[in-house]
Design an enzyme around this catalytic site. Structure first.
Site, PDB file in Angstrom:
ATOM      1  N   TYR A 146      -1.082   0.111  10.976  1.00 48.05           N
ATOM      2  CA  TYR A 146      -1.405  -0.508   9.599  1.00 48.05           C
ATOM      3  C   TYR A 146      -0.149  -0.343   8.660  1.00 48.05           C
ATOM      4  O   TYR A 146       0.160  -1.448   7.891  1.00 48.05           O
ATOM      5  CB  TYR A 146      -2.592   0.024   8.820  1.00 48.05           C
ATOM      6  CG  TYR A 146      -3.030  -0.342   7.456  1.00 48.05           C
ATOM      7  CD1 TYR A 146      -3.282  -1.551   7.247  1.00 48.05           C
ATOM      8  CD2 TYR A 146      -2.537   0.426   6.391  1.00 48.05           C
ATOM      9  CE1 TYR A 146      -3.771  -1.818   5.949  1.00 48.05           C
ATOM     10  CE2 TYR A 146      -2.791   0.215   5.220  1.00 48.05           C
ATOM     11  CZ  TYR A 146      -3.448  -0.915   4.787  1.00 48.05           C
ATOM     12  OH  TYR A 146      -3.504  -1.308   3.509  1.00 48.05           O
TER      13      TYR A 146
ATOM     14  N   GLU B  17       0.204   3.570   1.765  1.00 45.99           N
ATOM     15  CA  GLU B  17       0.477   4.282   3.150  1.00 45.99           C
ATOM     16  C   GLU B  17       2.008   3.855   3.682  1.00 45.99           C
ATOM     17  O   GLU B  17       2.184   4.426   4.835  1.00 45.99           O
ATOM     18  CB  GLU B  17      -0.523   3.327   4.266  1.00 45.99           C
ATOM     19  CG  GLU B  17      -1.787   3.829   4.372  1.00 45.99           C
ATOM     20  CD  GLU B  17      -2.197   5.100   5.067  1.00 45.99           C
ATOM     21  OE1 GLU B  17      -1.439   5.077   6.175  1.00 45.99           O
ATOM     22  OE2 GLU B  17      -2.520   6.089   4.553  1.00 45.99           O
TER      23      GLU B  17
ATOM     24  N   THR C 246       0.825  -1.286   0.029  1.00 50.26           N
ATOM     25  CA  THR C 246       0.005   0.171  -0.171  1.00 50.26           C
ATOM     26  C   THR C 246       0.827   1.159   0.020  1.00 50.26           C
ATOM     27  O   THR C 246       1.962   1.342   0.362  1.00 50.26           O
ATOM     28  CB  THR C 246      -0.777   0.136   1.344  1.00 50.26           C
ATOM     29  OG1 THR C 246      -1.537   1.365   1.577  1.00 50.26           O
ATOM     30  CG2 THR C 246      -0.113  -0.497   2.461  1.00 50.26           C
TER      31      THR C 246
ATOM     32  N   LYS D  28       2.337  -3.308   6.847  1.00 51.16           N
ATOM     33  CA  LYS D  28       2.496  -3.432   5.547  1.00 51.16           C
ATOM     34  C   LYS D  28       3.962  -3.341   5.233  1.00 51.16           C
ATOM     35  O   LYS D  28       4.324  -4.083   4.181  1.00 51.16           O
ATOM     36  CB  LYS D  28       1.545  -2.712   4.813  1.00 51.16           C
ATOM     37  CG  LYS D  28       0.188  -3.044   4.989  1.00 51.16           C
ATOM     38  CD  LYS D  28      -0.238  -4.258   3.944  1.00 51.16           C
ATOM     39  CE  LYS D  28      -1.705  -4.286   4.257  1.00 51.16           C
ATOM     40  NZ  LYS D  28      -2.216  -5.565   3.037  1.00 51.16           N
TER      41      LYS D  28
HETATM   42  P1  NAP Z   1     -11.299  -4.971   2.618  1.00 49.67           P
HETATM   43  O1  NAP Z   1     -12.427  -4.685   1.685  1.00 49.67           O
HETATM   44  O2  NAP Z   1     -11.240  -4.417   3.796  1.00 49.67           O
HETATM   45  O3  NAP Z   1     -11.117  -6.544   2.412  1.00 49.67           O
HETATM   46  C1  NAP Z   1     -10.159  -7.384   3.434  1.00 49.67           C
HETATM   47  C2  NAP Z   1     -10.414  -8.589   3.475  1.00 49.67           C
HETATM   48  O4  NAP Z   1      -9.575  -9.278   4.086  1.00 49.67           O
HETATM   49  C3  NAP Z   1     -12.044  -9.050   3.709  1.00 49.67           C
HETATM   50  O5  NAP Z   1     -12.183 -10.125   2.812  1.00 49.67           O
HETATM   51  C4  NAP Z   1     -11.891  -9.435   5.112  1.00 49.67           C
HETATM   52  O6  NAP Z   1     -12.731 -10.245   5.552  1.00 49.67           O
HETATM   53  C5  NAP Z   1     -10.540 -10.205   5.009  1.00 49.67           C
HETATM   54  N1  NAP Z   1      -9.948 -10.415   6.374  1.00 49.67           N
HETATM   55  C6  NAP Z   1      -9.432  -9.441   7.307  1.00 49.67           C
HETATM   56  N2  NAP Z   1      -8.989 -10.136   8.435  1.00 49.67           N
HETATM   57  C7  NAP Z   1      -8.783 -11.308   7.948  1.00 49.67           C
HETATM   58  C8  NAP Z   1      -8.114 -12.504   8.724  1.00 49.67           C
HETATM   59  N3  NAP Z   1      -7.732 -12.332   9.826  1.00 49.67           N
HETATM   60  N4  NAP Z   1      -8.485 -13.878   8.101  1.00 49.67           N
HETATM   61  C9  NAP Z   1      -8.833 -13.827   6.843  1.00 49.67           C
HETATM   62  N5  NAP Z   1      -9.397 -12.866   5.927  1.00 49.67           N
HETATM   63  C10 NAP Z   1      -9.389 -11.583   6.539  1.00 49.67           C
HETATM   64  O7  NAP Z   1      -9.983  -4.526   1.705  1.00 49.67           O
HETATM   65  P2  NAP Z   1      -9.861  -4.109   0.164  1.00 49.67           P
HETATM   66  O8  NAP Z   1      -9.966  -2.810  -0.157  1.00 49.67           O
HETATM   67  O9  NAP Z   1     -10.206  -5.000  -0.657  1.00 49.67           O
HETATM   68  O10 NAP Z   1      -8.062  -4.297   0.071  1.00 49.67           O
HETATM   69  C11 NAP Z   1      -7.495  -5.705  -0.121  1.00 49.67           C
HETATM   70  C12 NAP Z   1      -6.060  -5.663   0.379  1.00 49.67           C
HETATM   71  O11 NAP Z   1      -5.224  -4.561  -0.449  1.00 49.67           O
HETATM   72  C13 NAP Z   1      -5.931  -5.420   1.725  1.00 49.67           C
HETATM   73  O12 NAP Z   1      -4.800  -6.020   2.246  1.00 49.67           O
HETATM   74  C14 NAP Z   1      -5.385  -3.734   1.865  1.00 49.67           C
HETATM   75  O13 NAP Z   1      -4.833  -3.565   2.981  1.00 49.67           O
HETATM   76  C15 NAP Z   1      -4.721  -3.690   0.588  1.00 49.67           C
HETATM   77  N6  NAP Z   1      -4.737  -2.345  -0.021  1.00 49.67           N
HETATM   78  C16 NAP Z   1      -6.118  -1.776  -0.412  1.00 49.67           C
HETATM   79  C17 NAP Z   1      -6.070  -0.491  -0.856  1.00 49.67           C
HETATM   80  C18 NAP Z   1      -7.270   0.193  -1.216  1.00 49.67           C
HETATM   81  O14 NAP Z   1      -7.245   1.394  -1.550  1.00 49.67           O
HETATM   82  N7  NAP Z   1      -8.370  -0.409  -1.541  1.00 49.67           N
HETATM   83  C19 NAP Z   1      -4.953   0.233  -1.310  1.00 49.67           C
HETATM   84  C20 NAP Z   1      -3.694  -0.540  -0.943  1.00 49.67           C
HETATM   85  C21 NAP Z   1      -3.811  -1.668  -0.365  1.00 49.67           C
HETATM   86  P3  NAP Z   1     -14.313  -9.913   6.217  1.00 49.67           P
HETATM   87  O15 NAP Z   1     -14.948  -9.499   4.667  1.00 49.67           O
HETATM   88  O16 NAP Z   1     -14.847 -10.944   6.934  1.00 49.67           O
HETATM   89  O17 NAP Z   1     -13.980  -8.561   6.899  1.00 49.67           O
HETATM   90  O1  G4F Z   2     -10.727   6.497   2.973  1.00 49.63           O
HETATM   91  P1  G4F Z   2      -9.723   6.486   4.174  1.00 49.63           P
HETATM   92  O2  G4F Z   2      -9.966   5.778   5.281  1.00 49.63           O
HETATM   93  O3  G4F Z   2      -8.471   5.820   3.449  1.00 49.63           O
HETATM   94  P2  G4F Z   2      -6.980   5.620   3.712  1.00 49.63           P
HETATM   95  O4  G4F Z   2      -6.586   6.104   5.321  1.00 49.63           O
HETATM   96  O5  G4F Z   2      -6.140   6.410   2.846  1.00 49.63           O
HETATM   97  O6  G4F Z   2      -6.497   4.148   3.356  1.00 49.63           O
HETATM   98  C1  G4F Z   2      -6.823   3.307   2.517  1.00 49.63           C
HETATM   99  O7  G4F Z   2      -6.154   3.530   1.403  1.00 49.63           O
HETATM  100  C2  G4F Z   2      -5.047   3.000   1.612  1.00 49.63           C
HETATM  101  C3  G4F Z   2      -3.881   3.216   0.361  1.00 49.63           C
HETATM  102  O8  G4F Z   2      -3.137   4.312   0.451  1.00 49.63           O
HETATM  103  C4  G4F Z   2      -5.217   1.461   1.930  1.00 49.63           C
HETATM  104  F1  G4F Z   2      -3.752   0.869   2.209  1.00 49.63           F
HETATM  105  C5  G4F Z   2      -5.798   1.423   3.037  1.00 49.63           C
HETATM  106  O9  G4F Z   2      -6.190  -0.061   3.444  1.00 49.63           O
HETATM  107  C6  G4F Z   2      -7.203   2.144   2.671  1.00 49.63           C
HETATM  108  O10 G4F Z   2      -7.843   1.429   1.770  1.00 49.63           O
HETATM  109  O11 G4F Z   2      -9.240   7.850   4.343  1.00 49.63           O
HETATM  110  C7  G4F Z   2      -8.789   8.756   3.537  1.00 49.63           C
HETATM  111  C8  G4F Z   2      -8.529  10.031   3.819  1.00 49.63           C
HETATM  112  C9  G4F Z   2      -7.682  10.144   5.150  1.00 49.63           C
HETATM  113  O12 G4F Z   2      -6.650  11.232   5.153  1.00 49.63           O
HETATM  114  C10 G4F Z   2      -8.701  10.442   6.216  1.00 49.63           C
HETATM  115  O13 G4F Z   2      -8.178  11.105   7.211  1.00 49.63           O
HETATM  116  O14 G4F Z   2      -9.639  10.792   4.103  1.00 49.63           O
HETATM  117  C11 G4F Z   2      -9.650  11.334   5.598  1.00 49.63           C
HETATM  118  N1  G4F Z   2     -10.845  11.422   5.996  1.00 49.63           N
HETATM  119  C12 G4F Z   2     -11.583  12.480   6.384  1.00 49.63           C
HETATM  120  N2  G4F Z   2     -12.791  12.363   7.153  1.00 49.63           N
HETATM  121  C13 G4F Z   2     -11.608  10.333   6.596  1.00 49.63           C
HETATM  122  C14 G4F Z   2     -12.815  10.881   6.889  1.00 49.63           C
HETATM  123  N3  G4F Z   2     -11.548   9.148   6.311  1.00 49.63           N
HETATM  124  C15 G4F Z   2     -12.404   8.219   6.808  1.00 49.63           C
HETATM  125  N4  G4F Z   2     -12.429   6.921   6.766  1.00 49.63           N
HETATM  126  N5  G4F Z   2     -13.761   8.856   7.387  1.00 49.63           N
HETATM  127  C16 G4F Z   2     -13.903  10.145   7.514  1.00 49.63           C
HETATM  128  O15 G4F Z   2     -14.858  10.499   7.988  1.00 49.63           O
END
Ligand code: NAP
Ligand code: G4F
Length: 368
Positions: free
Chosen positions: A178, A156, A154, A182
């Site tokens: 987090y 992050e 990520t 990672k």
């Molecule tokens: P997500 O929607 O939160 O999905 C996470 C998945 O992991 C869900 O299926 C969850 O199960 C499962 N999980 C959580 N804890 C677990 C455990 N202990 N054992 C087995 N499964 C578990 O996340 P996503 O947005 O699809 O992201 C997928 C991956 O990419 C994650 O590793 C995240 O950190 C990474 N990532 C995401 C982003 C982004 O912007 N979306 C960016 C960079 C990296 P449940 O459905 O039961 O909760």
């Molecule tokens: O949507 P967010 O919670 O995503 P964040 O923290 O960037 O993390 C996501 O992206 C990462 C990749 O860079 C992944 F690795 C991670 O698993 C996840 O998918 O927040 C985005 C921004 C932050 O700066 C937060 O402070 O939005 C700001 N924010 C402002 N108000 C909020 C809110 N975030 C959340 N969740 N809720 C609010 O009310």
């Protein structure tokens, strides 16, 4: 002799072709999440056998994969769900031994940055040691030359960014439990690649969104609340830091990049991003424009509020509980390497993504 040779050649060609045509087997941890579900859709279309790991939950957690679920008694199945947990080495190892996948995509994680400050130990166990458990199982079962591994890294990890934009060589400076977890998963993946020659790749993915995004991430929260406001179902949306800048792409484009990484000749790490950056406030504005709501912002920082023009109705306000102990202020990716080596580029831009998210949200609210 000529005839025997001829038959052997035909047999060899047929044997090779059947082997090449053998359906690949993928194992996806986190299949019930946003990315896992899109990746499963994609791999099924590519004729893979897809095995997904779901964890036990007291409430249903399979809504994102219900459309591809196949009953155990169905004839030709290509999608299989297994109970397992990334924090449980025995379940991880047993699944890998039984399935012997060609490709493993490790997407399981406690993926909420803010929540990681509340549950730091669990986040480390799942997000850092989870990757190690899989890599160790690949090694333990002698699958180093068979099983390719994708680690969901990520942006992050860049945290308090050392340069703008960030690429594969930018040093990490994580700002949350987090992000720290990672970083461990990233380096253990590099380590097993170099020590045991496992085909292991890190995707360093910037934020990616969709209508399947979890409801507590900021984009989905904004889209959901503003659509409800448009339909008269909610009055105000409460947010935290409006000034944070993110590089937002669409999850469908990003899972394609994951697959591409595992199809290369050589394992490597790739930044996946759009190269365009917006603040949270700008994202709110894009959604309001899409919904054709006329608005006006007043105040600054914690006192910011957004009103409907003409009526004075407050539709966005700030709640300090949504601020984090530490913030990642700005993320912007440089995906030149992915563009060149993977021939990857996103199909969506921020506007087409917002349009799709809003349309699907309105649709689902109207059908509720
Ligand atoms: P997500 O929607 O939160 O999905 C996470 C998945 O992991 C869900 O299926 C969850 O199960 C499962 N999980 C959580 N804890 C677990 C455990 N202990 N054992 C087995 N499964 C578990 O996340 P996503 O947005 O699809 O992201 C997928 C991956 O990419 C994650 O590793 C995240 O950190 C990474 N990532 C995401 C982003 C982004 O912007 N979306 C960016 C960079 C990296 P449940 O459905 O039961 O909760
Ligand atoms: O949507 P967010 O919670 O995503 P964040 O923290 O960037 O993390 C996501 O992206 C990462 C990749 O860079 C992944 F690795 C991670 O698993 C996840 O998918 O927040 C985005 C921004 C932050 O700066 C937060 O402070 O939005 C700001 N924010 C402002 N108000 C909020 C809110 N975030 C959340 N969740 N809720 C609010 O009310």
């Amino acid at each position: 002799l000529f005839f025997i040779n001829y038959i052997c050649n035909i047999y060899n060609i047929l044997y090779k072709n059947t082997n090449n045509m053998r359906k690949k087997i993928a194992l996806i941890t986190g299949v019930t999440g946003q990315d896992g579900s899109y990746l499963a859709d994609y791999l099924i279309k590519k004729k893979y056998f897809v095995h997904g790991v779901k964890r036990r939950s007291s409430s249903l957690n399979t809504s994102r994969v219900d459309h591809i679920y196949q009953d155990r008694f169905e004839g030709k199945r290509n999608f299989f769900l297994h109970y397992g947990d990334i924090t449980d080495a025995i379940s991880v190892s047993t699944l890998i031994r039984k399935i012997k996948p060609d490709e493993i995509y490790n997407l399981a994680a406690q993926s909420h940055v803010s929540v990681s400050f509340e549950v730091p130990e669990y986040t480390g166990n799942a997000d850092a040691i989870g990757a190690l458990r899989i890599l160790e199982a690949i090694k333990f079962h002698g699958l180093e030359n068979k099983t390719k591994f994708y680690q969901a890294g990520t942006s992050e990890m860049f945290g308090k960014v050392k340069e703008i934009p960030q690429n594969e060589k930018t040093p990490f400076y994580p700002r949350s439990p987090y992000g720290v977890a990672k970083v461990y998963a990233h380096w253990i993946t590099v380590n097993y690649r170099e020590a045991y020659n496992i085909f292991a790749c890190n995707g360093i993915l910037f934020n990616h969104e969709s209508s399947r995004r979890g409801g507590t991430f900021v984009t989905k929260k904004i889209v959901n609340a503003l659509c409800k406001i448009k339909l008269g179902l909610q009055k105000t949306l409460y947010l935290g830091n409006l000034e944070a800048k993110r590089d937002w792409g669409h999850a469908k484009d990003y899972v394609f990049a994951m697959w591409k990484m595992l199809q290369q000749k050589k394992a490597s790490d790739f930044v996946i991003s759009t190269g365009k950056q917006f603040t949270v406030k700008q994202f709110v504005n894009l959604v309001l424009d899409e919904l054709k709501i006329k608005y006006i912002w007043k105040g600054r920082g914690i006192n910011s509020k957004c009103l409907i023009k003409g009526t004075g109705n407050k539709i966005v306000s700030i709640d300090k509980n949504y601020f984090r102990p530490l913030e990642v202020d700005t993320l912007l990716g440089n995906s030149t390497k992915a563009k060149k080596e993977l021939r990857w580029k996103p199909k969506y831009n921020i506007k087409s993504m917002v349009r799709e998210m809003v349309a699907e949200e309105i649709n689902s609210l109207k059908n509720d």
